[in-house]
Design an enzyme around this catalytic site. Structure first.
Site, PDB file in Angstrom:
ATOM      1  N   LYS A 141       8.472  -2.934  -5.561  1.00  7.79           N
ATOM      2  CA  LYS A 141       9.080  -2.183  -5.776  1.00  7.79           C
ATOM      3  C   LYS A 141       9.946  -1.891  -6.484  1.00  7.79           C
ATOM      4  O   LYS A 141      10.398  -0.410  -6.720  1.00  7.79           O
ATOM      5  CB  LYS A 141       8.579  -0.998  -3.689  1.00  7.79           C
ATOM      6  CG  LYS A 141       7.508  -0.766  -3.546  1.00  7.79           C
ATOM      7  CD  LYS A 141       7.693   0.368  -4.136  1.00  7.79           C
ATOM      8  CE  LYS A 141       6.372   1.065  -2.831  1.00  7.79           C
ATOM      9  NZ  LYS A 141       5.711   2.317  -3.330  1.00  7.79           N
ATOM     10  N   TYR A 164       6.164  -7.450  -2.009  1.00 12.01           N
ATOM     11  CA  TYR A 164       5.642  -6.080  -1.421  1.00 12.01           C
ATOM     12  C   TYR A 164       7.300  -5.127  -2.293  1.00 12.01           C
ATOM     13  O   TYR A 164       7.243  -4.556  -2.906  1.00 12.01           O
ATOM     14  CB  TYR A 164       5.741  -5.441  -0.648  1.00 12.01           C
ATOM     15  CG  TYR A 164       5.841  -3.870  -0.112  1.00 12.01           C
ATOM     16  CD1 TYR A 164       4.957  -3.044  -0.496  1.00 12.01           C
ATOM     17  CD2 TYR A 164       7.048  -3.470   0.675  1.00 12.01           C
ATOM     18  CE1 TYR A 164       5.443  -1.515  -0.339  1.00 12.01           C
ATOM     19  CE2 TYR A 164       7.468  -1.851   0.831  1.00 12.01           C
ATOM     20  CZ  TYR A 164       5.626  -1.235   0.178  1.00 12.01           C
ATOM     21  OH  TYR A 164       7.316   0.007   0.307  1.00 12.01           O
TER      22      TYR A 164
HETATM   23  N1  GDD Z   1       3.578  -4.599  11.522  1.00  9.75           N
HETATM   24  C1  GDD Z   1       4.665  -5.060  12.361  1.00  9.75           C
HETATM   25  N2  GDD Z   1       3.299  -5.786  13.862  1.00  9.75           N
HETATM   26  N3  GDD Z   1       5.480  -5.696  12.725  1.00  9.75           N
HETATM   27  C2  GDD Z   1       5.762  -5.922  13.562  1.00  9.75           C
HETATM   28  C3  GDD Z   1       5.158  -6.679  14.594  1.00  9.75           C
HETATM   29  C4  GDD Z   1       3.496  -6.491  14.426  1.00  9.75           C
HETATM   30  O1  GDD Z   1       2.826  -6.655  15.927  1.00  9.75           O
HETATM   31  N4  GDD Z   1       6.003  -6.679  15.465  1.00  9.75           N
HETATM   32  C5  GDD Z   1       6.670  -6.880  15.144  1.00  9.75           C
HETATM   33  N5  GDD Z   1       7.119  -6.787  13.790  1.00  9.75           N
HETATM   34  C6  GDD Z   1       8.587  -6.169  12.932  1.00  9.75           C
HETATM   35  C7  GDD Z   1       8.523  -6.361  11.825  1.00  9.75           C
HETATM   36  O2  GDD Z   1       8.547  -7.844  11.466  1.00  9.75           O
HETATM   37  C8  GDD Z   1       9.585  -5.956  10.811  1.00  9.75           C
HETATM   38  O3  GDD Z   1      10.384  -6.263  11.212  1.00  9.75           O
HETATM   39  C9  GDD Z   1       9.642  -4.540  11.893  1.00  9.75           C
HETATM   40  O4  GDD Z   1       8.548  -5.164  13.026  1.00  9.75           O
HETATM   41  C10 GDD Z   1       9.061  -3.681  11.079  1.00  9.75           C
HETATM   42  O5  GDD Z   1       7.471  -3.544  10.564  1.00  9.75           O
HETATM   43  P1  GDD Z   1       6.241  -2.840  10.043  1.00  9.75           P
HETATM   44  O6  GDD Z   1       6.117  -1.815  10.797  1.00  9.75           O
HETATM   45  O7  GDD Z   1       5.426  -3.362   9.649  1.00  9.75           O
HETATM   46  O8  GDD Z   1       6.858  -1.537   8.507  1.00  9.75           O
HETATM   47  P2  GDD Z   1       7.884  -2.332   7.383  1.00  9.75           P
HETATM   48  O9  GDD Z   1       9.352  -2.581   7.932  1.00  9.75           O
HETATM   49  O10 GDD Z   1       7.659  -3.781   7.451  1.00  9.75           O
HETATM   50  O11 GDD Z   1       7.732  -2.114   6.801  1.00  9.75           O
HETATM   51  C11 GDD Z   1       7.124   0.288   6.232  1.00  9.75           C
HETATM   52  O12 GDD Z   1       8.130   0.017   6.126  1.00  9.75           O
HETATM   53  C12 GDD Z   1       8.910   0.390   4.750  1.00  9.75           C
HETATM   54  C13 GDD Z   1      10.002   1.843   4.815  1.00  9.75           C
HETATM   55  O13 GDD Z   1      10.981   0.743   4.851  1.00  9.75           O
HETATM   56  C14 GDD Z   1       6.084   0.362   5.513  1.00  9.75           C
HETATM   57  O14 GDD Z   1       5.597   2.029   5.725  1.00  9.75           O
HETATM   58  C15 GDD Z   1       6.537   0.304   4.179  1.00  9.75           C
HETATM   59  O15 GDD Z   1       5.743   0.124   3.330  1.00  9.75           O
HETATM   60  C16 GDD Z   1       8.001   0.731   3.604  1.00  9.75           C
HETATM   61  O16 GDD Z   1       8.545   0.546   2.932  1.00  9.75           O
END
Ligand code: GDD
Length: 332
Positions: free
Chosen positions: A134, A130
């Site tokens: 980006k 991803y």
């Molecule tokens: N999804 C998810 N589910 N994440 C988890 C979990 C779970 O059960 N447990 C721990 N996490 C941790 C992930 O490993 C990651 O480090 C953090 O929580 C945030 O995960 P997400 O909420 O899935 O978001 P992201 O940070 O990977 O990405 C989001 O933010 C980005 C901006 O910084 C997305 O919206 C991306 O599209 C965006 O670019």
């Protein structure tokens, strides 16, 4: 819309309805939707030719980081080449001098971070398919600005959350589970890396900043963040507290558990399935440029308020679900 814009959107075709989050706008005819897909350049060009937009906000993406490990090619097509297709379409229909373009870049570009906190000058180190896609989106936007003088800019957004967040992102997964557990609709919540650090802000405030970036006199890239970071564990604890459950965490790694201090029940567990092949675990943004140059307030909605908004919204949803279940029992 509050600013008086005529708003158009692009919607991907699906065999079942996928507009739940904007149905209230569709009902009022407040938004004009066009069938389209960022993987289809002829369609994108036709839409841009018909609409003749003054501003484009490209928020479209395969936006789930973990999923990008499973669909890397599709993520690259949409998140990288999709940006190019928009830029080329704007040039091809002759709007390159009038149409301003906002590209949703991401803090994931900083990935395996090389500086803490991260600002506009921090080197990129993307750490997932991803983020690599980006990175192309970021540079091609900058390239079209420099090569063709287009007003094409990047907002490097840190995580932005709200009660409309998709259900498989960590904050919403937590607040939905907290509400359902409080209403006895669910037993447990399983999460991955609890130590991961994020700079979580409120999506509504960030959209305001995206707009400010496009109104600025000169085309420039900006970091959008709150300037505060918290662990997934802390978000979990606060979300459960908001629905009346005090959690205490015990153990470490895969053995760590979140326990209800009143009942002693295990409500949160760690499951390896939610770990990523490479995880970005230290995101923390420095919003100084957005604050000083654009006059944006990175703390308009605080972290504590954000958790409350999401947790209470999802508690209400759970309460409705529980009431419906109760009513159904009567009918059965
Ligand atoms: N999804 C998810 N589910 N994440 C988890 C979990 C779970 O059960 N447990 C721990 N996490 C941790 C992930 O490993 C990651 O480090 C953090 O929580 C945030 O995960 P997400 O909420 O899935 O978001 P992201 O940070 O990977 O990405 C989001 O933010 C980005 C901006 O910084 C997305 O919206 C991306 O599209 C965006 O670019």
């Amino acid at each position: 819309m509050e600013k008086g814009y005529e708003v158009h959107g692009i919607i991907r075709r699906a065999s079942i309805s996928n507009t739940a989050r904007i149905d209230h706008l569709i009902e009022k005819n407040a938004v004009i939707l066009h069938d389209g897909d960022l993987s289809d350049s002829s369609g994108i060009t036709a839409i841009i030719r018909n609409v003749q937009p003054d501003e484009i906000y490209n928020l479209a993406a395969q936006s789930h980081v973990q999923v990008s490990f499973d669909v890397p090619e599709y993520s690259g097509d949409v998140d990288a080449l999709g940006v190019l297709r928009i830029l080329e379409a704007v040039r091809n229909v002759g709007l390159e001098k009038t149409c301003r373009i906002y590209q949703a870049s991401t803090s994931e570009l900083f990935g395996k971070v090389e500086e803490v906190p991260q600002r506009e000058t921090t080197p990129f180190h993307p750490y997932s398919p991803y983020a690599v896609a980006k990175q192309y989106g970021f540079w091609i936007t900058k390239e079209y600005r420099e090569a063709y003088g287009m007003f094409a800019v990047n907002g490097i957004l840190f995580n932005h959350e709200s009660e409309r967040r998709g259900e498989n992102f960590v904050t919403r997964k937590i607040t939905l589970a907290a509400g359902r557990i409080a209403c006895s609709l669910q037993e447990k919540l399983q999460l991955g890396n609890l130590d991961s650090l994020r700079d979580w802000g409120y999506a509504k405030d960030y959209v305001e900043c995206m707009w400010l970036i496009l109104q600025h006199d000169t085309p420039e890239d900006f970091v959008i963040a709150t300037g505060e970071q918290h662990t997934v564990r802390d978000f979990t604890q606060k979300a459960f507290a908001a629905v009346g459950i005090e959690l205490r965490f015990e153990g470490s790694g895969l053995e760590e558990k979140g326990i209800d201090t009143k009942t002693g029940k295990v409500l949160v567990e760690v499951n390896e399935a939610w770990y990523r092949p490479t995880d970005v675990d230290n995101l923390w943004g420095d919003p100084t440029k957005a604050r000083t140059v654009l006059g944006w307030n990175p703390q308009k909605t605080t972290y504590e308020e954000l958790v409350q908004i999401m947790a209470l919204h999802d508690l209400k949803l759970a309460q409705k679900e529980a009431a419906l279940k109760e009513a159904m029992k009567g009918i059965e």
